[in-house]
Design a protein around this motif. Structure first.
Motif, PDB file in Angstrom:
ATOM      1  N   GLN A   1     -10.154  67.594  22.281  1.00 20.96           N
ATOM      2  CA  GLN A   1     -10.824  66.303  22.408  1.00 20.96           C
ATOM      3  C   GLN A   1     -12.337  66.385  22.239  1.00 20.96           C
ATOM      4  N   GLY A   2     -12.932  67.490  22.664  1.00 18.08           N
ATOM      5  CA  GLY A   2     -14.387  67.614  22.579  1.00 18.08           C
ATOM      6  C   GLY A   2     -14.880  68.304  21.322  1.00 18.08           C
ATOM      7  N   ALA A   3     -13.982  68.613  20.377  1.00 18.64           N
ATOM      8  CA  ALA A   3     -14.400  69.322  19.160  1.00 18.64           C
ATOM      9  C   ALA A   3     -15.401  68.491  18.370  1.00 18.64           C
TER      10      ALA A   3
ATOM     11  N   SER B   1     -15.080  59.977  16.493  1.00 17.50           N
ATOM     12  CA  SER B   1     -14.814  59.232  17.721  1.00 17.50           C
ATOM     13  C   SER B   1     -13.532  58.408  17.621  1.00 17.50           C
ATOM     14  N   SER B   2     -13.284  57.796  16.464  1.00 22.39           N
ATOM     15  CA  SER B   2     -12.076  56.981  16.302  1.00 22.39           C
ATOM     16  C   SER B   2     -10.825  57.837  16.455  1.00 22.39           C
TER      17      SER B   2
ATOM     18  N   LYS C   1     -10.732  60.653  18.215  1.00 22.42           N
ATOM     19  CA  LYS C   1     -10.673  61.047  19.620  1.00 22.42           C
ATOM     20  C   LYS C   1     -10.033  59.957  20.473  1.00 22.42           C
ATOM     21  N   ASP C   2     -10.335  58.694  20.163  1.00 21.65           N
ATOM     22  CA  ASP C   2      -9.715  57.583  20.882  1.00 21.65           C
ATOM     23  C   ASP C   2      -8.208  57.592  20.677  1.00 21.65           C
ATOM     24  N   CYS C   3      -7.794  57.852  19.449  1.00 19.36           N
ATOM     25  CA  CYS C   3      -6.378  57.909  19.115  1.00 19.36           C
ATOM     26  C   CYS C   3      -5.707  59.085  19.821  1.00 19.36           C
ATOM     27  N   MET C   4      -6.384  60.230  19.834  1.00 17.14           N
ATOM     28  CA  MET C   4      -5.858  61.415  20.512  1.00 17.14           C
ATOM     29  C   MET C   4      -5.677  61.161  21.999  1.00 17.14           C
ATOM     30  N   GLN C   5      -6.606  60.415  22.586  1.00 15.17           N
ATOM     31  CA  GLN C   5      -6.499  60.092  24.012  1.00 15.17           C
ATOM     32  C   GLN C   5      -5.241  59.289  24.292  1.00 15.17           C
ATOM     33  N   ARG C   6      -4.961  58.297  23.458  1.00 20.40           N
ATOM     34  CA  ARG C   6      -3.760  57.483  23.646  1.00 20.40           C
ATOM     35  C   ARG C   6      -2.489  58.305  23.448  1.00 20.40           C
ATOM     36  N   LEU C   7      -2.528  59.187  22.475  1.00 21.25           N
ATOM     37  CA  LEU C   7      -1.361  60.045  22.255  1.00 21.25           C
ATOM     38  C   LEU C   7      -1.098  60.931  23.473  1.00 21.25           C
ATOM     39  N   CYS C   8      -2.163  61.494  24.040  1.00 20.85           N
ATOM     40  CA  CYS C   8      -2.009  62.328  25.236  1.00 20.85           C
ATOM     41  C   CYS C   8      -1.463  61.530  26.413  1.00 20.85           C
ATOM     42  N   LEU C   9      -1.931  60.298  26.536  1.00 23.10           N
ATOM     43  CA  LEU C   9      -1.431  59.439  27.602  1.00 23.10           C
ATOM     44  C   LEU C   9       0.062  59.161  27.424  1.00 23.10           C
ATOM     45  N   CYS C  10       0.466  58.880  26.192  1.00 23.45           N
ATOM     46  CA  CYS C  10       1.883  58.617  25.918  1.00 23.45           C
ATOM     47  C   CYS C  10       2.734  59.856  26.167  1.00 23.45           C
TER      48      CYS C  10
ATOM     49  N   LEU D   1      -3.778  60.821  11.581  1.00 25.89           N
ATOM     50  CA  LEU D   1      -4.899  61.475  12.263  1.00 25.89           C
ATOM     51  C   LEU D   1      -5.778  62.231  11.262  1.00 25.89           C
ATOM     52  N   PHE D   2      -7.081  62.070  11.379  1.00 22.65           N
ATOM     53  CA  PHE D   2      -8.089  62.791  10.591  1.00 22.65           C
ATOM     54  C   PHE D   2      -8.080  62.436   9.103  1.00 22.65           C
ATOM     55  N   THR D   3      -7.364  61.379   8.717  1.00 25.44           N
ATOM     56  CA  THR D   3      -7.318  60.999   7.298  1.00 25.44           C
ATOM     57  C   THR D   3      -8.294  59.881   6.957  1.00 25.44           C
ATOM     58  N   GLY D   4      -8.878  59.253   7.985  1.00 34.70           N
ATOM     59  CA  GLY D   4      -9.753  58.111   7.758  1.00 34.70           C
ATOM     60  C   GLY D   4      -8.985  56.799   7.723  1.00 34.70           C
TER      61      GLY D   4
END
Length: 278
Positions: free
Chosen positions: A47-49, A54-55, A57-66, A96-99
């Motif tokens: 997450q901190g890489a 930022s967009s 990272k927001d998506c990664m946060q939701r995935l981790c929550l799920c 993820l990471f594709t824009g």
């Protein structure tokens, strides 16, 4: 290199996710729990890489929550979030990471918003209670306490000609309004690396005041470079820098001018020290 790393991460995570979903759909509860939890810890550790936007990272946060919510659901047999919900996350991993961005996140917020998150450490290992707070944990604490847009600052380095001479150097981050009232303060850890002309920090600071509140207060951000003086047995401020909120851009790098002490939170008495990356 950063692009190759992102591509590698995405491919690895998609593969791990498909394996976990398959175990889940086959009723292999223990295997599914372990796979979801392992993937959540690995994603959270990234997450901190600095090379991740930022967009994403927001998506990664939701995935981790799920993922964390599904682990909890399998443990408690409470199907708040189901295996069908998990299957719906496949497109999220793939973009993820594709824009590219999906029109909406496929799982409703109420299904994962109150879950206890998997806690990551280095290389995706799971932290035990009582371990030192990771970057991810700091972020989660701020997200729960700040109402509005959370601001994260990454402090990379400060350039000084005598960089290697400072003892226990660190930076104090201050959020202050035009009347010099402090709205928030943070100290970075002591820098462990000093190059001939740079003190390296590579540390992220999550502000405990929202962007909207700072804008309402017309606040600015200040950075004090401090170090320990053994002869005087005290911590001293060597120099300082500041930036206006208008300069704060998402995922943008800034090079700040450095000023002579003392720090002037009203920005009236400013004397240029040098111009080096902070």
């Amino acid at each position: 290199m950063a692009e190759l790393e992102r591509d590698r991460l995405r491919a690895s995570w998609v593969d791990m996710f498909q394996k976990a979903v398959q175990a889940d759909s086959w009723g292999q509860v223990v295997e599914a729990q372990e796979d979801y939890q392992r993937l959540a810890s690995i994603i959270a550790a990234q997450q901190g890489a600095p090379y991740i936007a930022s967009s994403d990272k927001d998506c990664m946060q939701r995935l981790c929550l799920c993922l964390s919510a599904r682990v909890q659901a399998l443990q408690t047999l409470n199907e708040t979030i189901t295996s069908f919900d998990m299957k719906a996350l496949q497109p999220v991993f793939e973009v993820l990471f594709t824009g590219q961005e999906l029109e909406h996140f496929p799982v409703e917020n109420y299904k994962f918003q109150s879950v206890q998150l998997v806690k990551p450490a280095a290389k995706g290992e799971i932290l035990c209670e009582g371990d030192e707070h990771s970057d991810w944990q700091q972020q989660q604490a701020v997200l729960k306490s700040v109402a509005g847009t959370v601001v994260c600052l990454r402090i990379e380095k400060i350039g000084l000609k005598d960089a290697q001479d400072y003892i226990d150097p660190y930076i104090t981050v201050i959020v202050a309004d035009p009347r010099a009232n402090m709205l928030d303060t943070h100290d970075t850890p002591v820098a462990r690396e000093r190059l001939p002309q740079h003190v390296m920090f590579n540390h992220q600071v999550y502000l405990k005041v929202s962007l909207e509140q700072m804008q309402a207060e017309q606040a600015a951000l200040f950075f004090e470079f401090k170090h320990y003086k053994p002869k005087k047995k005290k911590v001293s401020t060597r120099c300082w820098a500041f930036m206006e909120l208008s300069e704060l851009k998402r995922d943008a790098e800034m090079v700040l001018e450095i000023y002579h002490k003392p720090t002037d939170l009203r920005k009236k008495a400013i004397k240029l020290h040098t111009e080096k990356p902070l």
